[in-house]
Scaffold this active site. Structure first.
Site, short mmCIF file in Angstrom:
data_model
loop_
_atom_site.label_atom_id
_atom_site.label_comp_id
_atom_site.label_asym_id
_atom_site.label_seq_id
_atom_site.Cartn_x
_atom_site.Cartn_y
_atom_site.Cartn_z
N ASP A 75 0.49 11.39 -31.23
CA ASP A 75 1.53 11.09 -32.21
C ASP A 75 0.81 10.92 -33.55
O ASP A 75 -0.38 10.65 -33.60
CB ASP A 75 2.25 9.80 -31.82
CG ASP A 75 3.24 9.35 -32.88
OD1 ASP A 75 4.04 10.19 -33.33
OD2 ASP A 75 3.18 8.17 -33.26
N CYS A 126 0.84 -1.20 0.00
CA CYS A 126 0.00 0.00 0.00
C CYS A 126 0.87 1.25 0.00
O CYS A 126 2.10 1.18 0.11
CB CYS A 126 -0.93 0.01 1.22
SG CYS A 126 -0.05 0.06 2.80
N ASP A 157 2.22 5.39 -30.38
CA ASP A 157 2.40 3.96 -30.64
C ASP A 157 3.84 3.52 -30.79
O ASP A 157 4.14 2.33 -30.77
CB ASP A 157 1.64 3.56 -31.91
CG ASP A 157 2.37 3.97 -33.16
OD1 ASP A 157 2.84 5.13 -33.24
OD2 ASP A 157 2.49 3.14 -34.08
N ASP A 199 7.79 7.11 -28.52
CA ASP A 199 6.73 7.75 -27.74
C ASP A 199 6.71 7.28 -26.29
O ASP A 199 6.06 7.90 -25.45
CB ASP A 199 5.36 7.44 -28.36
CG ASP A 199 5.22 8.01 -29.76
OD1 ASP A 199 5.61 9.17 -29.96
OD2 ASP A 199 4.72 7.29 -30.64
N CYS A 204 3.22 1.69 2.91
CA CYS A 204 4.47 0.94 2.81
C CYS A 204 5.51 1.74 2.02
O CYS A 204 6.70 1.77 2.39
CB CYS A 204 4.23 -0.40 2.13
SG CYS A 204 3.06 -1.48 3.00
#
Length: 758
Positions: free
Chosen positions: A448, A40, A632, A636, A43
């Site tokens: 992009d 969590c 993609d 990028d 932590c």
């Protein structure tokens, strides 16, 4: 090749971690550790704070998604074993981070959580049936013996079920207590164990009520939330093996006069001369000394057209040599290459801490001590008020149970699950647990161009203007080439039978002789079609040109990636929602400008390197914008990770998908708009759920403290609030409609990115 040493868990008694320390360029050292037991935000805060107390440690960053911690210090100033020792003292087991090992262990952990959930749910259903029998019997004619029998039967089911299913919470709580700290699993463990102990005590004393159903039901709900959270984090983890497809393991090195030898990449040094044959991926950054070829570097730079490589041309690791043989003088290997730069930028961006995580850290730090203090004060208050120890303990246990963070814990995951289903139906696959919240806050969308606004595969766009017989013959010749432009011609022609006797001319194209006449497919200059190619380039500047010659007759084919069919409508829709839309591409200025004009995008940036992209995203964020990046390519990936939230098409490179918060399917751009619509509605429902949880606690906690709620009533109230949150979350299945806003300006501002050194 020298293998990376593997450190097993049994080696950690006297670990030698020197092999795993990375030397950074500025004189610092860095160690990546996998950490067990980090569950969590509290932590993460505990680990970063604890490691920060070590002398000479300059930075410690915990990554909950990846389950690892990156520790940096001044070179040779810290013993790496001291870092592991400090984590052990905090209650966390650590070892050198290995992506494959981490993934394997996470899969095992997911299966274990699912088994625990199954056991707890099965036990909860059966114990609840027995409890219903007792409840109904208490108001009718059940005998004390029958009631005791049902209670012992409930104990027979609940005790072993809790012993097994509660392990994820019990282990975490035990580590925390032994390390002298508290986490959110400590009050959960106390509530469950005390409810069981009280139930056994009540059963032994033939009491009317036992609370086995409370403990098991509580555990089942908590395990459901824990499994949802863990599953989300597993799906978003970026696996280092995703880079393997671009990294060559070996290279062909010249070791003497004309003599070559295939050696591991680790054995290559700057200044060496390597041979790169057709179809091979280049293993190094360097300069071409001899040969001529074409290089496909679209995955690394975003440039769609193949780059001609000849003497003096710079080539990069991860790019593909398409047709000719090259001799390359090595400039950089592994560290320092463009591919390494992309990876480094990606790692830096991933470590950024979101607003939501920081908020969760503060809430998590407060939760455990507040719950314990409330239950303790309740116990003391009732004892001082004259109540007996039995009554006071029962009330304190009810407070522990009723303050269980089940409703609060499910407020967000429940909406995430429902909204994820709605997004899936809309063609969007989430990979990050908090992507919904971040998508809903977006005010700027950056696209992009190549493979994102356009379809990934190039297509022939002027096939209708070419004689069908000529296209059919060119298609058959194109089948003998691996060049993507030739592949587009072959697809458009529907060719299935290649021409016999065809041969490839490196850097020029393919040729064949049919019925005594020569056929050529390749460069316009090689086919004698330069004038026609020039006219076509003026008419369609984004298109790549490939020529065909049959005897003295010539034809020129225009090949380019088409815009996605709904790109114009989607961009207009985003602008109508009041969003700012930009294009940020590594492609040519002419190609980017052409697409921007077609889509009506006001701001477009061409020729952007990976560093340019991440800098632009960070500048927008620094200006207070909430950025969605859609891309993609490998180039990028850093920008995707640096943005507030990111999307990539399913056709994207593996590394890009790993850096993205969501992936969208199909050839249409509509899933981007769907993602924003669904998540905006989901965020509203998340806010409602959080308020429901707050109101529940504001009413239920005082009631429990006042002694009006038994542990059973507390468990029912807790479960009821959780069910209310889940029912409200189901409303996220239908996307909402947001009012349109003002659109952007009509003018087009194309910015050519200034070159930046890698």
């Amino acid at each position: 090749m020298t293998e990376t040493p593997v450190l097993t868990k049994t080696d950690l008694t006297n670990p030698d971690l020197s092999h795993f320390v990375e030397k950074l360029d500025d004189g610092r050292a860095r160690l990546n550790l996998a950490v067990e037991g980090m569950t969590c935000a509290a932590c993460m805060f505990e680990i970063e704070g604890g490691l920060g107390t070590l002398p000479n440690v300059t930075q410690a960053r915990a990554n909950l998604t990846a389950g690892r911690v990156a520790v940096e210090w001044r070179d040779d100033a810290v013993d790496p074993a001291a870092v592991v020792g400090r984590l052990a003292a905090l209650g966390y087991k650590a070892y050198p981070f290995d992506a494959r090992r981490m993934e394997s262990e996470e899969q095992q952990e997911a299966k274990f959580l699912l088994r625990c959930l199954g056991v707890a749910a099965f036990a909860a259903m059966n114990v609840m049936l027995l409890s219903v029998s007792v409840w109904s019997g208490n108001v009718t004619d059940i005998t004390p013996e029958q009631r005791d029998f049902f209670h012992w039967l409930s104990a027979l089911i609940a005790l072993p079920a809790v012993a097994y299913a509660g392990q994820p919470f019990f282990r975490s709580a035990m580590r925390a207590v032994l390390a002298g700290r508290l986490n959110m699993d400590v009050p959960i463990t106390l509530g469950v164990l005390l409810a069981l102990a009280l139930s056994v005590f009540e059963t032994l004393n033939h009491a009317e009520h036992a609370y086995f159903d409370s403990a098991v039901m509580l555990l089942a709900f908590l395990l459901a939330g824990r499994w949802l959270d863990q599953n989300m984090r597993r799906r978003t983890r970026a696996v280092a093996a995703n880079l393997a497809a671009l990294k060559a393991e070996t290279a062909v090195k010249f070791v003497g006069d004309g003599e070559i030898s295939e050696v591991p990449v680790a054995a290559i040094r700057p200044g060496d001369l390597v041979l790169v044959r057709p179809g091979e991926r280049i293993a190094v950054d360097g300069e071409v000394e001899e040969g001529r070829s074409e290089i496909d570097q679209s995955l690394v730079t975003g440039e769609t057209a193949h780059v001609t490589a000849e003497r003096g041309t710079l080539v990069y690791a991860g790019t593909l040599n398409v047709v000719g043989t090259l001799r390359v003088r090595v400039g950089a290997v592994e560290r320092g290459t463009l591919l390494d730069e992309v990876t480094r930028l990606l790692d830096r961006a991933v470590e950024a801490r979101s607003h939501y995580v920081r908020l969760a850290e503060r809430a998590a730090r407060l939760y455990a001590p507040v719950v314990h203090l409330t239950a303790l004060l309740t116990l003391g208050g009732w004892v001082m008020a004259g109540a007996g120890w039995h009554q006071s303990v029962v009330i304190a246990i009810a407070v522990l149970i009723i303050t269980c963070p089940c409703a609060l814990g499910l407020a967000i995951p429940a909406v995430q699950v429902v909204a994820s289903g709605a997004l899936f139906r809309g063609g969007v696959l989430l990979a990050s647990g908090d992507a919904i919240e971040r998508l809903a806050a977006v005010d700027t969308v950056i696209f992009d161009k190549t493979g994102t606004l356009t379809l990934p595969e190039p297509e022939l766009v002027n096939g209708d203007a070419v004689d069908p017989a000529v296209l059919a013959l060119a298609g058959r010749l194109a089948l003998t080439s691996r060049h993507p432009l030739a592949a587009a011609v072959a697809r458009a022609a529907g060719a299935t039978t290649p021409l016999a006797g065809a041969s490839e001319e490196p850097g020029q194209g393919v040729l064949a002789v049919v019925d005594g006449e020569e056929l050529r497919l390749g460069r316009p200059s090689w086919c004698g079609a330069e004038a026609a190619a020039a006219r076509l380039a003026v008419a369609d500047p984004e298109a790549s040109v490939i020529a065909f010659r049959h005897g003295s007759a010539t034809a020129v084919f225009a090949v380019r990636q088409r815009l996605r069919a709904d790109a114009t409508a989607v961009i207009a829709g985003l602008r109508a929602r009041g969003l700012s839309v930009e294009i940020l591409s590594g492609d040519r200025e002419a190609a980017v400008s052409h697409v921007a004009r077609q889509l009506g995008v006001a701001t477009a940036r061409a020729g952007a390197t990976p560093a340019d992209k991440i800098a632009h995203v960070e500048a927008l964020r620094a200006a207070g914008r909430t950025v969605l990046m859609v891309g993609d390519g490998i180039n990028d990936a850093p920008a995707l990770a640096a943005a507030d939230v990111s999307l990539s098409p399913v056709s994207a490179a593996h590394l890009t998908q790993s850096a993205s918060d969501a992936v969208f399917l199909g050839d249409r751009l509509q899933p981007v708009a769907t993602a924003l619509d669904v998540t905006r509605r989901a965020r509203r429902i998340m806010t409602e759920n959080l308020w429901l949880a707050v109101v529940y606690n504001a009413i239920a906690v005082p009631v429990a403290i006042a002694g009006y709620a038994t542990p059973l009533v507390a468990a029912v109230a807790m479960s009821g609030s959780s069910m209310l949150v889940i029912l409200n979350a189901l409303r996220a299945r239908a996307p909402g409609r947001d009012p349109p806003g003002a659109g952007g300006p009509d003018g087009i501002d194309i910015v050519r990115a200034a070159p930046r050194p890698i």
